[in-house]
Design a protein around this motif. Structure first.
Motif, short mmCIF file in Angstrom:
data_model
loop_
_atom_site.label_atom_id
_atom_site.label_comp_id
_atom_site.label_asym_id
_atom_site.label_seq_id
_atom_site.Cartn_x
_atom_site.Cartn_y
_atom_site.Cartn_z
N ARG A 140 -13.49 6.87 24.59
CA ARG A 140 -12.91 5.84 25.60
C ARG A 140 -12.57 6.53 26.84
O ARG A 140 -11.48 6.46 27.41
CB ARG A 140 -11.82 5.47 24.98
N LEU A 141 -13.54 6.95 27.46
CA LEU A 141 -13.35 7.93 28.80
C LEU A 141 -12.99 6.66 29.88
O LEU A 141 -13.52 5.57 29.86
CB LEU A 141 -14.68 8.41 29.41
N PRO A 142 -11.92 7.14 30.90
CA PRO A 142 -11.75 6.18 31.88
C PRO A 142 -12.92 5.63 32.64
O PRO A 142 -13.89 6.56 32.66
CB PRO A 142 -11.00 6.98 32.68
N LYS A 143 -12.81 4.71 33.42
CA LYS A 143 -13.99 4.21 34.03
C LYS A 143 -14.36 5.15 35.07
O LYS A 143 -15.83 5.19 35.40
CB LYS A 143 -13.52 2.85 34.94
N GLY A 144 -13.43 5.77 35.70
CA GLY A 144 -13.88 6.92 36.68
C GLY A 144 -14.59 8.15 36.05
O GLY A 144 -14.78 9.17 37.36
N ILE A 145 -14.71 8.30 35.02
CA ILE A 145 -15.34 9.45 34.56
C ILE A 145 -16.85 8.95 33.67
O ILE A 145 -16.34 8.58 32.75
CB ILE A 145 -14.35 10.10 33.55
N ILE A 146 -17.60 9.68 34.08
CA ILE A 146 -18.99 9.52 33.40
C ILE A 146 -19.75 10.76 32.82
O ILE A 146 -19.88 11.64 33.73
CB ILE A 146 -20.01 8.62 34.56
N ILE A 147 -20.10 10.76 31.64
CA ILE A 147 -20.86 11.97 31.29
C ILE A 147 -22.28 11.57 31.49
O ILE A 147 -22.83 10.78 30.82
CB ILE A 147 -20.59 12.35 29.79
N GLY A 148 -22.74 12.27 32.59
CA GLY A 148 -24.21 11.70 33.01
C GLY A 148 -25.26 12.54 32.15
O GLY A 148 -26.32 11.84 32.26
N ALA A 149 -25.33 13.52 31.90
CA ALA A 149 -26.02 14.48 31.03
C ALA A 149 -25.73 15.37 30.18
O ALA A 149 -24.58 15.91 30.27
CB ALA A 149 -27.34 14.87 32.17
N ILE A 150 -26.40 15.51 29.16
CA ILE A 150 -26.05 16.69 28.04
C ILE A 150 -27.17 17.51 27.90
O ILE A 150 -28.46 16.91 27.51
CB ILE A 150 -25.73 16.03 26.65
N VAL A 151 -27.09 18.79 28.12
CA VAL A 151 -28.01 19.83 27.67
C VAL A 151 -27.76 20.57 26.57
O VAL A 151 -26.91 21.16 26.25
CB VAL A 151 -28.31 20.52 29.07
N ARG A 152 -28.59 20.22 25.36
CA ARG A 152 -28.48 21.08 24.15
C ARG A 152 -29.76 21.57 23.90
O ARG A 152 -30.80 21.31 23.53
CB ARG A 152 -28.47 19.84 23.23
N GLU A 153 -29.47 23.07 24.19
CA GLU A 153 -30.40 24.16 23.81
C GLU A 153 -31.32 23.65 25.19
O GLU A 153 -30.95 23.74 26.08
CB GLU A 153 -31.27 24.10 22.46
N ASP A 154 -32.68 23.43 24.88
CA ASP A 154 -33.60 23.28 25.89
C ASP A 154 -33.90 21.64 26.20
O ASP A 154 -34.81 21.36 26.96
CB ASP A 154 -34.97 24.00 25.64
#
Length: 463
Positions: A397-411
């Motif tokens: 439930r991240l606040p509206k002003g916080i966005i996880i745009g990408a996740i790099v998992r290994e390659d």
């Protein structure tokens, strides 16, 4: 964490502003009372009217209790001495702003002898940012994360039918891309799927490098792509000098137009491969004589924002594919999206980003201040102590002003959805509005305390 900033120009103010948002205990020292009054009106910091080079003042302020001192006065030598004194008096780490090109080949010696932990040169790193943009195929400004696996670009949709009037959820080809923010009429909007795009919106898009390349190709499908071979630089400032020096090494033809004759003679002795023109860069006749229309790029880096912006616009109207303007005034950032230039870079934001990355240390890999300083992109490596592990983004439930745009998992690069979970060792690229930075710190808070503070002490203990 306690930080002292000596010299509160634009860089000092921006640093203090960013640090206050992270609950860092900030002390600001300056000899200008009016500047300090302005600081007091806007920021919750301790202000001291004094000369930071005065040993008695540093002792009185108990400099030995500070984790960091940043010397950002207008004088390189003063910054060097302040850092040296502070370090000898017990300050744990020091950062000096040094801009003189003559010192650039002696930085390691200066750091070791004077006890400076980190040196920041806003002019040099700005020139490097411009060079990076010019030498890449992107027609829009981009930022790199996760060692180049993830890109974020800013692009103005102008009047394009495939974007204007459409909801974000209805855009074609955006399944593996994420619009983190929209700049509209000087305001920043955090979109959802139902947000409708309007003419002249600038969208800030994050995704895998391959997908970003595909998006870039869509925007320029009717334009013949051409590598940058000829660049005109308006202004032989330090930024212009560093840029010309670097571009010449890449066998790019460089023309510099500078109004001061003495400066032309000075840099002509060093830049043997560049064409130095003594003249008024705002003179359209002169630009035509120097065949501005044949240039692949135009860069305005004089000391005047208005001149840089105006001539970048004129270059664009003359048919120059890539135009860049250096700006220093924060209020101008709000109108850039309305102008028909490709990139406007603020050395203050670039330098502040570099310093914030350094002081956060540890698992904080990179920091980029965006959208006129109203937004920030931070790259964080997730460790085992964070309570967000194993939780889906929906559960966070991240606040509206916080966005996880990408996740790099290994390659593997993952553009996250609601059901995506966070795992140990993930490199996450997080977009946040400046006003939500305290919330960002709260969400990435370990069981042992705040992530940023913990990483600071962990990094400090390793030194």
């Amino acid at each position: 964490m306690k930080v002292m900033i000596v010299g509160v120009g634009k860089l000092g103010f921006k640093l203090a502003e960013s640090m206050v948002l992270e609950d860092i205990d900030v002390t600001v020292v300056d000899i200008n009372g009016k500047v300090l009054d302005s600081i007091n009106e806007h920021l919750d910091v301790l202000t001291v009217l004094a000369n930071g080079i005065d040993i008695s003042i540093l002792k009185e302020l108990n400099i030995e209790t500070y984790d960091l001192l940043v010397a950002s006065t207008s004088n390189d030598e003063t910054n060097t001495i302040i850092c040296s004194l502070a370090k000898k008096l017990g300050c744990k780490r020091t950062i000096a702003r040094i801009r003189n090109p003559e010192y650039m080949l002696q930085l390691d010696f200066i750091k070791s002898v004077m006890g400076i932990d980190h040196i920041i040169n806003p002019d040099l790193i700005t020139a490097q940012a411009i060079e990076k943009y010019l030498l890449k195929s992107y027609n829009f400004y981009s930022g790199e994360f996760a060692s180049g696996k993830v890109q974020m670009i800013d692009c103005n949709i102008e009047h394009m039918d495939e974007f204007v009037g459409k909801r974000v959820m209805d855009l074609d080809g955006f399944d593996e891309l994420l619009i983190t923010a929209i700049s509209r009429d000087g305001q920043v909007i955090i979109p959802n799927g139902s947000t409708v795009l309007k003419e002249m919106d600038t969208i800030h898009v994050i995704g895998r490098t391959k997908n970003i390349n595909d998006l870039n190709n869509r925007f320029v499908k009717d334009i013949t792509k051409k590598e940058v071979e000829k660049v005109m630089i308006l202004g032989a400032s330090n930024i212009g000098f560093y840029l010309a020096q670097s571009l010449s090494k890449s066998n790019i033809s460089v023309t510099i137009i500078e109004q001061k004759k003495e400066r032309c003679q000075e840099i002509s002795e060093v830049l043997e491969d560049a064409l130095i023109i003594h003249g008024d860069g705002t003179d359209i006749t002169l630009l035509d004589e120097e065949r501005i229309s044949s240039m692949d790029a135009f860069v305005g880096v004089t000391g005047f924002d208005e001149e840089n912006l105006l001539m970048a616009l004129m270059a664009k109207q003359s048919g120059v594919p890539k135009t860049i303007a250096k700006i220093s005034r924060q209020n101008y950032s709000k109108i850039i999206d309305r102008l028909n230039i490709d990139v406007a870079l603020n050395p203050i934001y670039i330098a502040a980003s570099s310093i914030l990355k350094y002081i956060r240390g540890g698992k904080i890999v990179s920091v980029s201040l965006l959208i006129g300083g109203d937004g920030e992109v931070t790259e964080i490596i997730i460790d085992k102590n964070l309570p967000i592990l194993g939780k889906t983004l929906e559960e966070l439930r991240l606040p509206k002003g916080i966005i996880i745009g990408a996740i790099v998992r290994e390659d593997e690069v993952i553009i996250p959805k609601g059901k995506t979970t966070i795992e140990v060792g993930d490199r996450i690229v997080v977009f946040s509005l400046s006003e939500d930075l305290p919330n960002l710190k709260m969400f990435f808070k370990s069981h042992k305390g705040g992530l940023l503070n913990e990483l600071w002490h962990r990094t400090k203990g390793a030194r």
